[in-house]
Design a protein around this motif. Structure first.
Motif, mmCIF file in Angstrom:
data_model
loop_
_atom_site.group_PDB
_atom_site.id
_atom_site.type_symbol
_atom_site.label_atom_id
_atom_site.label_comp_id
_atom_site.label_asym_id
_atom_site.label_seq_id
_atom_site.Cartn_x
_atom_site.Cartn_y
_atom_site.Cartn_z
ATOM 1 N N SER A 78 0.984 -1.178 0.059
ATOM 2 C CA SER A 78 0.347 0.261 -0.050
ATOM 3 C C SER A 78 0.965 1.253 -0.141
ATOM 4 C CB SER A 78 -0.602 0.141 1.119
ATOM 5 O OG SER A 78 -0.081 0.204 2.320
ATOM 6 N N LYS A 79 0.612 2.205 -0.517
ATOM 7 C CA LYS A 79 0.552 3.944 -0.615
ATOM 8 C C LYS A 79 1.598 3.623 1.109
ATOM 9 C CE LYS A 79 -1.728 6.206 -3.616
ATOM 10 N NZ LYS A 79 -3.161 7.215 -4.045
ATOM 11 N N THR A 80 0.966 3.198 2.234
ATOM 12 C CA THR A 80 1.394 3.652 3.244
ATOM 13 C C THR A 80 2.526 2.635 3.642
ATOM 14 O OG1 THR A 80 -1.142 3.997 4.803
ATOM 15 C CG2 THR A 80 0.671 3.612 5.853
ATOM 16 N N LEU A 81 2.871 1.856 3.443
ATOM 17 C CA LEU A 81 3.069 0.788 3.954
ATOM 18 C C LEU A 81 5.317 0.891 2.694
ATOM 19 C CD1 LEU A 81 5.207 -2.159 3.932
ATOM 20 C CD2 LEU A 81 4.124 -3.261 2.909
ATOM 21 N N LYS A 82 4.595 1.493 1.057
ATOM 22 C CA LYS A 82 5.941 1.809 0.482
ATOM 23 C C LYS A 82 6.618 3.652 1.211
ATOM 24 C CE LYS A 82 3.716 0.527 -3.649
ATOM 25 N NZ LYS A 82 3.702 1.512 -5.271
ATOM 26 N N SER A 83 5.456 4.344 1.740
ATOM 27 C CA SER A 83 5.922 5.465 2.710
ATOM 28 C C SER A 83 7.118 4.874 3.798
ATOM 29 C CB SER A 83 4.740 6.686 3.312
ATOM 30 O OG SER A 83 5.297 7.656 3.974
ATOM 31 N N ALA A 84 6.834 4.124 4.782
ATOM 32 C CA ALA A 84 7.415 3.820 5.545
ATOM 33 C C ALA A 84 8.965 3.473 5.690
ATOM 34 C CB ALA A 84 6.660 2.936 5.985
#
Length: 97
Positions: A78-84
């Motif tokens: 997800s976008k959140t995982l990529k950002s993390a």
């Protein structure tokens, strides 16, 4: 007058004379009031043990299947995982080795 009664059911079993004497001896030595009390309490405890064991195994099997499915068919991050992941990598680039 408000009284509550428990519905009862009958459970009949045939066993050999030797088995009955054996069970009666165990009931007596165990301090049970009767053979019926001994049988009911003993069977109830064994039933609880079996149910508890099986109820633990069933979720465990489901968890194993979910884990296997997640490993063999991973979803896209997800976008959140990529950002993390990007935050983690940028932080690690600043740490001197």
């Amino acid at each position: 007058m408000n009284t509550t009664t428990k519905e009862q059911a009958r459970f009949d079993v045939r066993l050999s004379k030797e088995q009955k004497l054996f069970f009666e001896k165990a009931a007596y030595l165990g301090g049970f009031r009767s053979l019926t009390d001994f049988v009911i309490l003993t069977v109830q405890e064994k039933a609880k043990e079996i149910i508890k064991e099986k109820e633990q195994i069933i979720p465990s099997e489901k968890d194993s299947q979910l884990f296997f499915d997640a490993i063999t068919n991973p979803k896209a991050p997800s976008k959140t995982l990529k950002s993390a992941y990007e935050d983690y990598n940028s932080y690690n680039n600043f740490i001197p080795l």
